[in-house]
Design a protein around this motif. Structure first.
Motif, PDB file in Angstrom:
ATOM      1  N   ASN A  19       0.905  -2.675 -10.390  1.00 38.51           N
ATOM      2  CA  ASN A  19       1.862  -3.653  -9.877  1.00 38.51           C
ATOM      3  C   ASN A  19       3.046  -2.980  -9.189  1.00 38.51           C
ATOM      4  N   LEU A  20       3.449  -1.819  -9.703  1.00 35.37           N
ATOM      5  CA  LEU A  20       4.562  -1.101  -9.087  1.00 35.37           C
ATOM      6  C   LEU A  20       4.174  -0.607  -7.697  1.00 35.37           C
ATOM      7  N   ILE A  21       2.941  -0.133  -7.550  1.00 33.75           N
ATOM      8  CA  ILE A  21       2.457   0.292  -6.231  1.00 33.75           C
ATOM      9  C   ILE A  21       2.400  -0.898  -5.281  1.00 33.75           C
ATOM     10  N   ALA A  22       1.908  -2.032  -5.787  1.00 32.38           N
ATOM     11  CA  ALA A  22       1.778  -3.220  -4.944  1.00 32.38           C
ATOM     12  C   ALA A  22       3.138  -3.739  -4.482  1.00 32.38           C
ATOM     13  N   GLN A  23       4.147  -3.646  -5.334  1.00 37.70           N
ATOM     14  CA  GLN A  23       5.447  -4.230  -5.002  1.00 37.70           C
ATOM     15  C   GLN A  23       6.403  -3.241  -4.343  1.00 37.70           C
ATOM     16  N   GLU A  24       6.343  -1.970  -4.761  1.00 42.46           N
ATOM     17  CA  GLU A  24       7.324  -0.998  -4.278  1.00 42.46           C
ATOM     18  C   GLU A  24       6.711   0.111  -3.425  1.00 42.46           C
ATOM     19  N   GLY A  25       5.398   0.241  -3.461  1.00 45.05           N
ATOM     20  CA  GLY A  25       4.748   1.247  -2.637  1.00 45.05           C
ATOM     21  C   GLY A  25       4.320   2.472  -3.427  1.00 45.05           C
TER      22      GLY A  25
END
Length: 245
Positions: free
Chosen positions: A197-203
């Motif tokens: 989720n962190l990759i999806a939201q923040e890159g």
């Protein structure tokens, strides 16, 4: 009214016996003065109107009774100020004796509190299970201790150098931050869901940077205190903005 020049000057210079007298003319040894009507003052204690006696034109109270009351009030105020000052000095002396770990824990708590409130203000949900604020409120409202935490992406134990890094702290519901896999999706653990989720939201770039490597941080106690004060002030400012929104 007519007074001798010598009488006028001696009284006008040495005392306030003439009150608000004003010399109008002085000729051939005779002074002509004009006196203003006495001005009433308001007592600071009982708020009555009183006429200040000669020599006490700066009096703030109407008499001995009110003077005693205002004197007691001033002594009480001075005593309170002394106690506050002594308490502050004692607190400062005791703070010197507290270990570095005490201040480090306070700084971590201050950063986590700010990040939690900041993410909630943005309307975000749990970074691990992905549930929205409305969903968590609807299902977990019975749980004690609140619904949300500021959770670390990389744990403080595994990556102590990131313990005070704000970008390592994101919004998590209590269930996920406690390590529960109840709300994990597609077989992922809570940590794996957190990363996805962190990759999806923040890159992915942020996640790669967080994974490091990073140099070990050796904060001095004064630096840690400064960090705590900074994020405590940010939290206070954020709450003030929300209150006036």
């Amino acid at each position: 009214m007519y007074y001798s020049t010598e009488s006028v000057l001696s009284n006008y210079r040495s005392s306030e016996g003439f009150g608000a007298a004003r010399v109008l003319a002085c000729a051939e040894g005779v002074a002509v003065i004009q006196t203003k009507p006495p001005k009433l003052k308001v007592c600071k204690v009982c708020e009555c109107n009183f006429l200040a006696p000669p020599g006490l034109l700066r009096a703030k109270v109407c008499g001995p009774v009110c003077a005693g009351k205002i004197g007691r009030a001033q002594r009480i105020k001075a005593e309170k100020a002394r106690l506050v000052r002594e308490k502050r000095e004692t607190r400062e002396k005791l703070s010197i004796l507290k270990p570095r770990g005490y201040w480090l824990a306070r700084a971590k708590k201050a950063i986590q509190q700010f990040r939690r409130l900041e993410e909630l203000a943005k309307g975000r949900g749990c970074m691990s299970c992905g549930r929205s604020q409305e969903e968590v409120t609807g299902t977990d409202s019975w749980k004690p201790g609140g619904l949300w935490d500021g959770g670390h992406f990389l744990s403080k134990g595994a990556r102590p150098e990131l313990a005070l890094e704000p970008l390592n702290i994101w919004l998590q519901c209590k269930s996920c931050n406690g390590g529960s896999g109840k709300y994990a999706r597609k077989g992922y653990t809570v940590n794996q869901s957190f990363e996805a989720n962190l990759i999806a939201q923040e890159g992915a770039e942020l996640v790669e940077w967080l994974k490091g490597p990073h140099e070990a941080k050796h904060y001095e106690t004064d630096e840690i205190k400064s960090i705590e004060a900074t994020y405590t002030a940010k939290t206070k400012e954020l709450k003030a903005r929300q209150a006036h929104a």
